[in-house]
Motif scaffolding. Structure first.
Motif, short mmCIF file in Angstrom:
data_model
loop_
_atom_site.label_atom_id
_atom_site.label_comp_id
_atom_site.label_asym_id
_atom_site.label_seq_id
_atom_site.Cartn_x
_atom_site.Cartn_y
_atom_site.Cartn_z
N GLN A 212 4.54 3.80 2.40
CA GLN A 212 4.72 3.06 1.22
C GLN A 212 4.64 1.39 1.77
O GLN A 212 5.21 0.92 2.69
N VAL A 213 4.03 0.70 0.48
CA VAL A 213 4.08 -0.69 0.56
C VAL A 213 4.85 -1.28 -0.72
O VAL A 213 4.44 -0.84 -1.82
N SER A 214 5.88 -1.90 -0.53
CA SER A 214 6.74 -2.55 -1.74
C SER A 214 6.39 -3.90 -1.75
O SER A 214 6.53 -4.75 -0.76
N LEU A 215 6.46 -4.17 -3.06
CA LEU A 215 5.65 -5.63 -3.41
C LEU A 215 6.64 -6.24 -4.37
O LEU A 215 6.81 -5.54 -5.51
N ARG B 152 -8.06 0.51 -0.98
CA ARG B 152 -7.66 0.93 0.27
C ARG B 152 -6.91 2.49 -0.10
O ARG B 152 -6.13 3.03 0.91
N ALA B 153 -7.11 3.08 -1.40
CA ALA B 153 -6.57 4.39 -1.46
C ALA B 153 -5.08 4.49 -1.83
O ALA B 153 -4.75 5.52 -1.36
N TYR B 154 -4.73 3.34 -2.24
CA TYR B 154 -3.11 3.48 -2.62
C TYR B 154 -2.75 3.83 -3.91
O TYR B 154 -3.91 3.42 -4.59
N ARG B 155 -1.76 4.39 -4.37
CA ARG B 155 -1.57 4.42 -5.91
C ARG B 155 -0.24 3.88 -6.22
O ARG B 155 0.67 3.58 -5.17
N ILE B 156 0.01 3.66 -7.51
CA ILE B 156 1.42 3.09 -7.82
C ILE B 156 2.35 4.20 -7.75
O ILE B 156 2.15 5.53 -8.30
N ALA B 157 3.45 4.00 -6.96
CA ALA B 157 4.53 5.22 -7.00
C ALA B 157 5.67 5.06 -7.79
O ALA B 157 6.08 5.75 -8.79
N THR B 158 6.01 3.62 -7.85
CA THR B 158 7.43 3.27 -8.67
C THR B 158 7.01 1.76 -9.13
O THR B 158 6.43 0.92 -8.37
N GLY C 94 0.96 -20.57 -6.94
CA GLY C 94 0.81 -19.16 -7.08
C GLY C 94 2.48 -18.50 -6.85
O GLY C 94 3.11 -19.37 -6.14
N PRO C 95 2.71 -17.36 -7.11
CA PRO C 95 4.13 -17.04 -6.89
C PRO C 95 4.33 -16.66 -5.46
O PRO C 95 3.14 -16.63 -4.62
N LEU C 96 5.45 -16.41 -5.24
CA LEU C 96 6.04 -15.94 -3.90
C LEU C 96 6.03 -14.39 -4.00
O LEU C 96 6.70 -13.70 -4.82
N LEU C 97 5.40 -13.79 -2.86
CA LEU C 97 5.18 -12.49 -2.81
C LEU C 97 6.22 -11.99 -1.43
O LEU C 97 6.12 -12.40 -0.52
N VAL C 98 7.02 -11.02 -1.77
CA VAL C 98 7.93 -10.50 -0.80
C VAL C 98 7.39 -9.15 -0.60
O VAL C 98 7.46 -8.01 -1.39
N VAL C 99 6.68 -8.93 0.51
CA VAL C 99 5.89 -7.53 0.77
C VAL C 99 6.60 -6.74 2.04
O VAL C 99 6.82 -7.23 3.11
N THR C 100 6.93 -5.54 1.74
CA THR C 100 7.64 -4.84 2.71
C THR C 100 6.66 -3.52 3.31
O THR C 100 6.03 -2.71 2.22
N GLY C 101 6.30 -3.36 4.19
CA GLY C 101 5.24 -2.52 4.71
C GLY C 101 4.88 -2.28 6.32
O GLY C 101 5.62 -3.18 6.81
N HIS C 102 4.20 -1.67 6.61
CA HIS C 102 3.65 -1.37 8.19
C HIS C 102 3.00 -2.77 8.45
O HIS C 102 2.03 -3.34 7.65
N ARG C 103 3.24 -3.14 9.73
CA ARG C 103 2.68 -4.41 10.18
C ARG C 103 1.30 -4.75 10.20
O ARG C 103 0.57 -5.70 9.84
N ASP C 104 0.80 -3.67 10.38
CA ASP C 104 -0.77 -3.71 10.39
C ASP C 104 -1.46 -3.88 8.96
O ASP C 104 -2.38 -4.54 8.87
N GLU C 105 -0.64 -3.21 8.01
CA GLU C 105 -1.28 -3.21 6.88
C GLU C 105 -0.78 -4.64 5.90
O GLU C 105 -1.71 -5.09 5.21
N LEU C 106 0.27 -5.07 6.50
CA LEU C 106 0.54 -6.44 5.93
C LEU C 106 -0.16 -7.53 6.56
O LEU C 106 -0.78 -8.35 5.67
N ALA C 107 -0.80 -7.45 7.68
CA ALA C 107 -1.83 -8.43 8.18
C ALA C 107 -3.05 -8.29 7.52
O ALA C 107 -3.70 -9.37 6.98
#
Length: 180
Positions: free
Chosen positions: A136-139, A57-63, A154-167
């Motif tokens: 930004q999408v924080s995971l 999706r052309a994202y890169r790791i920011a932090t 599996g583990p529990l993922l807490v994802v913060t981002g735009h609602r369309d991207e999360l879906a």
């Protein structure tokens, strides 16, 4: 037409134009949500799938925050051509209606109000400039707590981002939302 009919029609049309203005303005609003998702695969496989998904999706790791087990991805979100054209068309129809009502209300000015329709492409330009932005999408990966009554492998993922991207993220990786 009679003056009471014209004035009430003008008032309603003006209120609709104001609603259209706020609709166009809201089209660029960030819709950030937090989702708690669980997968059915081991953590290593899930991490590899997440990295592959964001790379595609052309994202890169920011932090990377190893202490909190959190990764923030950053990518450029482009505006939708269809939505820019659609908003311009909506603005054209709304401005046309407003100009027709104003031309009936002020007949001495005549058809000069029809020039308002020329402002309609500004809605598409406004959307295009405001919607093309860095997102930004924080995971964060955590272990499921005792409140989770599911059989989770599996583990529990807490994802913060735009609602369309999360879906899209949830659907692509076949993750299940964790109800609270």
């Amino acid at each position: 037409m009679e003056l009471p009919v014209l004035s009430s029609t003008a008032l309603l049309t003006l209120l609709l134009a104001i609603g259209l203005f706020f609709f166009i303005r809201a089209s660029t609003k960030d819709r950030i949500e937090v989702a708690r998702l669980v997968g059915d695969r081991p953590e290593e496989d899930l991490l590899e799938a997440i990295q592959q998904y964001f790379t595609q999706r052309a994202y890169r790791i920011a932090t990377v925050d190893a202490a909190q087990n959190q990764v923030t991805y950053e990518g450029l979100v482009r505006a939708s051509t269809f939505l820019a054209i659609f908003l311009s068309a909506l603005a054209a129809v709304g401005l046309l209606c407003l100009s027709l009502v104003l031309s009936f209300l002020f007949p001495t000015v005549g058809n000069l109000f029809l020039g308002l329709v020329l402002l309609a492409p500004l809605a598409g330009v406004f959307y295009w400039k405001k919607s093309t932005r860095s997102e930004q999408v924080s995971l964060r990966i955590t272990e499921p707590g005792p409140e989770v009554d599911l059989e989770i492998r599996g583990p529990l993922l807490v994802v913060t981002g735009h609602r369309d991207e999360l879906a899209e993220f949830q659907q692509a990786l076949r993750l299940m939302p964790l109800s609270e």
